[in-house]
Design a protein around this motif. Structure first.
Motif, PDB file in Angstrom:
ATOM      1  N   TYR A  50       0.809  -1.205   0.000  1.00 34.02           N
ATOM      2  CA  TYR A  50       0.000   0.000   0.000  1.00 34.02           C
ATOM      3  C   TYR A  50       0.850   1.267   0.000  1.00 34.02           C
ATOM      4  N   GLU A  51       2.111   1.095  -0.393  1.00 29.65           N
ATOM      5  CA  GLU A  51       2.989   2.270  -0.401  1.00 29.65           C
ATOM      6  C   GLU A  51       2.525   3.316  -1.416  1.00 29.65           C
ATOM      7  N   HIS A  52       1.677   2.912  -2.363  1.00 35.07           N
ATOM      8  CA  HIS A  52       1.283   3.840  -3.431  1.00 35.07           C
ATOM      9  C   HIS A  52      -0.045   4.525  -3.145  1.00 35.07           C
ATOM     10  N   VAL A  83      -1.699   1.652   7.785  1.00 33.04           N
ATOM     11  CA  VAL A  83      -3.134   1.696   8.087  1.00 33.04           C
ATOM     12  C   VAL A  83      -3.889   0.728   7.193  1.00 33.04           C
ATOM     13  N   TYR A  84      -3.610   0.762   5.904  1.00 35.10           N
ATOM     14  CA  TYR A  84      -4.339  -0.122   4.983  1.00 35.10           C
ATOM     15  C   TYR A  84      -3.964  -1.584   5.190  1.00 35.10           C
ATOM     16  N   ARG A  85      -2.737  -1.848   5.563  1.00 36.19           N
ATOM     17  CA  ARG A  85      -2.379  -3.245   5.846  1.00 36.19           C
ATOM     18  C   ARG A  85      -3.151  -3.745   7.057  1.00 36.19           C
ATOM     19  N   GLU A  86      -3.278  -2.900   8.063  1.00 34.48           N
ATOM     20  CA  GLU A  86      -4.051  -3.310   9.239  1.00 34.48           C
ATOM     21  C   GLU A  86      -5.541  -3.394   8.921  1.00 34.48           C
ATOM     22  N   LEU A  87      -6.027  -2.528   8.035  1.00 32.36           N
ATOM     23  CA  LEU A  87      -7.428  -2.621   7.631  1.00 32.36           C
ATOM     24  C   LEU A  87      -7.712  -3.965   6.970  1.00 32.36           C
ATOM     25  N   ASP A  88      -6.725  -4.501   6.274  1.00 35.23           N
ATOM     26  CA  ASP A  88      -6.885  -5.818   5.633  1.00 35.23           C
ATOM     27  C   ASP A  88      -7.190  -6.904   6.652  1.00 35.23           C
ATOM     28  N   ARG A  89      -6.792  -6.694   7.896  1.00 29.50           N
ATOM     29  CA  ARG A  89      -6.976  -7.718   8.921  1.00 29.50           C
ATOM     30  C   ARG A  89      -8.342  -7.625   9.605  1.00 29.50           C
ATOM     31  N   LEU A  90      -9.090  -6.594   9.277  1.00 27.11           N
ATOM     32  CA  LEU A  90     -10.377  -6.398   9.936  1.00 27.11           C
ATOM     33  C   LEU A  90     -11.500  -7.054   9.145  1.00 27.11           C
ATOM     34  N   PRO A  91     -12.594  -7.408   9.827  1.00 26.34           N
ATOM     35  CA  PRO A  91     -13.789  -7.838   9.088  1.00 26.34           C
ATOM     36  C   PRO A  91     -14.251  -6.722   8.158  1.00 26.34           C
ATOM     37  N   ALA A  92     -14.827  -7.124   7.040  1.00 24.86           N
ATOM     38  CA  ALA A  92     -15.166  -6.157   5.995  1.00 24.86           C
ATOM     39  C   ALA A  92     -16.073  -5.043   6.516  1.00 24.86           C
ATOM     40  N   ALA A  93     -17.106  -5.408   7.283  1.00 24.34           N
ATOM     41  CA  ALA A  93     -18.078  -4.406   7.726  1.00 24.34           C
ATOM     42  C   ALA A  93     -17.410  -3.337   8.585  1.00 24.34           C
ATOM     43  N   LEU A 147      -1.272   0.094  15.483  1.00 22.97           N
ATOM     44  CA  LEU A 147      -0.482   1.089  14.771  1.00 22.97           C
ATOM     45  C   LEU A 147       0.471   1.769  15.732  1.00 22.97           C
ATOM     46  N   SER A 148       1.636   2.098  15.254  1.00 18.75           N
ATOM     47  CA  SER A 148       2.597   2.820  16.097  1.00 18.75           C
ATOM     48  C   SER A 148       2.512   4.284  15.717  1.00 18.75           C
ATOM     49  N   LEU A 149       1.831   5.039  16.565  1.00 12.83           N
ATOM     50  CA  LEU A 149       1.691   6.458  16.316  1.00 12.83           C
ATOM     51  C   LEU A 149       2.639   7.180  17.242  1.00 12.83           C
TER      52      LEU A 149
END
Lengths: 186, 407
Positions: free
Chosen positions: A105-107, A124-134, A178-180
């Protein structure tokens, strides 16, 4: 890019509502593609989503009651189609199908993003991939699209309480993963 | 535009980051737009399966374990349009299966597919050494699958059923749901946020309605379960509340729905934890106590579910949650083991049964019952080879001298 978008939306007069599916496509295909892209974080499935959305529009064109509300309808259908894609992708991963490597998701971030912002957005998007779709979709609408909660609920076709619950669940998981780091200006 | 809540670092960060997410897909130009429009006017077959259902079913027979894909998704051939060509055999993917009154399709390995009625329609998507893949376009069909080591997969809309050696039926049930029934063997049904197992003679419609039991997620699993609470008449009449200190009249359930677990717990405390003797409310009260950092207070509602509502489908979930509390939070592995065993007894073929089995083994081992843990572990591995929990179970078979430090 955002300034240009505002100029287009604040033009001297609003465009007339599309009268045919083709006019609707010309008016909103790019918009639908953008909605899909921001929900997916990837470009490789955007064309499929756009196609599916406008196939549905063509099939139901004669029953379109409010052409003026077409844009909102398209956004809702796009959200629905993307949710199904994400659900299917998730179960494919569960059974060891689909891509074995995490998506890159670097792009996602545009050219104006700092390397730090780009990296964080990718994470963020990589972690979103791990969540249920809804939950992923609800959170993305809230924090990437920047929609109000009521708009999120309409887009997700669920109640306000449900969309709040989904967003909350996703948010707490993302916060923990996430490491903020605080950035300080010297 | 939304404003982030105070002290919400992630929300604040996203308010900045979203400015860098483009409003259009990258490389969106006239040529691309034109190409998509062409496909809209003449839809490609690969879109044909996306319209039906909103859930995905994955099924594997008990002995199959984790599946290997016959091929990468991108390499799969696109489904072919069904043409009205009668056929009773499907030797290759190019041969469509036409609708006809209950014809039986026989595959080279002896498996069969039988349409349930004259309007049911099947497509052969793949048939070869890598396995068999069928598309259930409409209606329903029964499948008798010969035990083999290659996948046999049925795709119905956005639902996929993959089995090894069983007889089952899949049918579109409308409104995005799919009915699955099993004649013999076992199947595992999964959807985003839940899973269930069906044995011989069992049937179900998936995903289940909101009032039915949904599995409780383990902390190390990625899935989280959204449980739709039954609508309460009073909630629909309440205005949106501003954040305020809880008062005795505050509804603890509304506070919990808003994520204010500590406030909800304080209200429960003021009410001396008097909740209605209903499974949903008892489970919610337990969640409030657990999520607000009061695990001991989470126990009594769960025990009440088990003592007064044993026949409720959610009782197994209550037992499972009890087990997790004892094992992971309260460090009482002996009680955890009993709770997990209870979860299995209440629903031996429920969606939590196998997970409960694995956790019971761990709890027995941690409580010092190593011999019992070993016996159960051997039984588990014989019944569930290649299960994701195999690693954590197998450690209880090794002699104690080979064990590392417990977690």
């Amino acid at each position: 890019m955002r300034a240009l978008r505002l100029v287009r939306e604040d033009g001297p007069r609003p465009a007339p509502a599309p009268r045919t599916p083709e006019e609707a496509y010309r008016a909103y295909a790019r918009y639908v593609g953008g909605v899909a892209y921001r929900l997916l974080g990837r470009d490789d499935e955007v064309d499929d989503v756009v196609q599916e959305v406008f196939v549905q529009l063509m099939r139901g064109w004669n029953s379109v009651q409010e052409p003026a509300a077409l844009k909102r309808w398209l956004a809702t259908v796009t959200t629905r189609v993307v949710s199904r894609k994400l659900s299917r992708r998730r179960v494919q991963r569960f059974f060891g199908l689909g891509a074995s490597q995490p998506a890159d998701y670097e792009h996602v971030a545009d050219g104006g993003a700092s390397s730090e912002d780009r990296a964080l957005l990718a994470q963020v998007y990589r972690e979103l991939d791990r969540l249920p779709a809804a939950e992923r979709v609800a959170w993305t609408l809230r924090h990437v699209e920047g929609l109000r909660l009521e708009e999120c609920a309409l887009r997700c076709e669920c109640s306000l309480a449900t969309v709040k619950r989904r967003i909350r669940a996703a948010h707490s998981l993302l916060e923990s993963r996430l490491s903020l780091e605080e950035t300080h200006d010297d | 535009m939304t404003e982030p809540a105070q002290n919400d670092a992630l929300a604040e960060r996203m308010a900045d980051l979203r400015e860098h997410v483009p409003t259009s897909a990258p490389e969106w130009d006239a040529a691309r737009e034109h190409a998509i429009w062409s496909s809209v006017r003449r839809p490609r077959p690969r879109m044909a399966l996306t319209a039906a259902a909103a859930l995905l079913i994955g099924a594997a027979a008990f002995a199959f374990g984790r599946m290997s894909a016959p091929s990468a998704p991108e390499a799969r051939p696109a489904p072919h349009d069904v043409a009205p060509a009668p056929s009773e055999r499907a030797p290759d993917p190019a041969t469509p299966i036409a609708p006809a009154p209950s014809p039986v399709v026989r595959f080279a390995d002896g498996s069969t597919a039988t349409r349930l009625d004259g309007v049911s329609e099947l497509q052969v998507l793949e048939a070869g050494g890598e396995g068999t893949r069928l598309g259930l376009v409409r209606g329903g069909a029964r499948f008798d699958v010969v035990p083999q080591h290659r996948p046999f997969r049925v795709e119905a809309g956005a639902v996929a059923v993959e089995v090894l050696g069983t007889a089952f039926a899949v049918r579109h049930a409308g409104e995005g749901r799919v009915a699955v029934s099993v004649d013999h063997g076992r199947v595992r049904v999964a959807w985003d946020g839940g899973a269930a197992e069906l044995g011989a003679g069992e049937r179900g419609v998936f995903p289940p309605p909101p009032s039915a039991e949904l599995p409780t997620p383990a902390p190390d699993e990625e899935a989280s379960v959204e449980v739709e609470r039954p609508a309460r008449a009073t909630r629909s009449q309440r205005a949106t509340r501003r954040v305020a200190p809880p008062s005795p009249e505050a509804d603890w359930r509304s506070l919990a729905d808003e994520g204010r677990m500590q406030a909800a717990y304080e209200v429960l405390e003021q009410q001396r934890f008097q909740v209605r003797d209903q499974v949903a409310e008892l489970m919610e009260a337990s969640d409030v106590a657990r999520l607000s950092g009061h695990p001991r207070q989470a126990l009594p509602p769960l025990r009440q579910v088990l003592s007064r509502h044993r026949s409720d489908p959610r009782a197994a979930s209550a037992a499972f949650t009890l087990g997790r509390l004892y094992l992971e939070t309260l460090s009482e592995p002996a009680r955890a083991a009993d709770a997990f065993a209870e979860a299995r007894r209440l629903r031996p073929r429920g969606p939590l049964a196998v997970d409960a089995f694995a956790r019971e083994i761990e709890a027995r081992g941690r409580s010092g019952e190593r011999a019992e843990a070993r016996t159960l572990a051997e039984r588990f591995l014989a019944a569930h080879p290649n299960h994701p929990r195999e690693g954590s179970v197998r450690r209880w078979i090794r002699p104690a001298t080979e064990e590392g430090a417990d977690r």
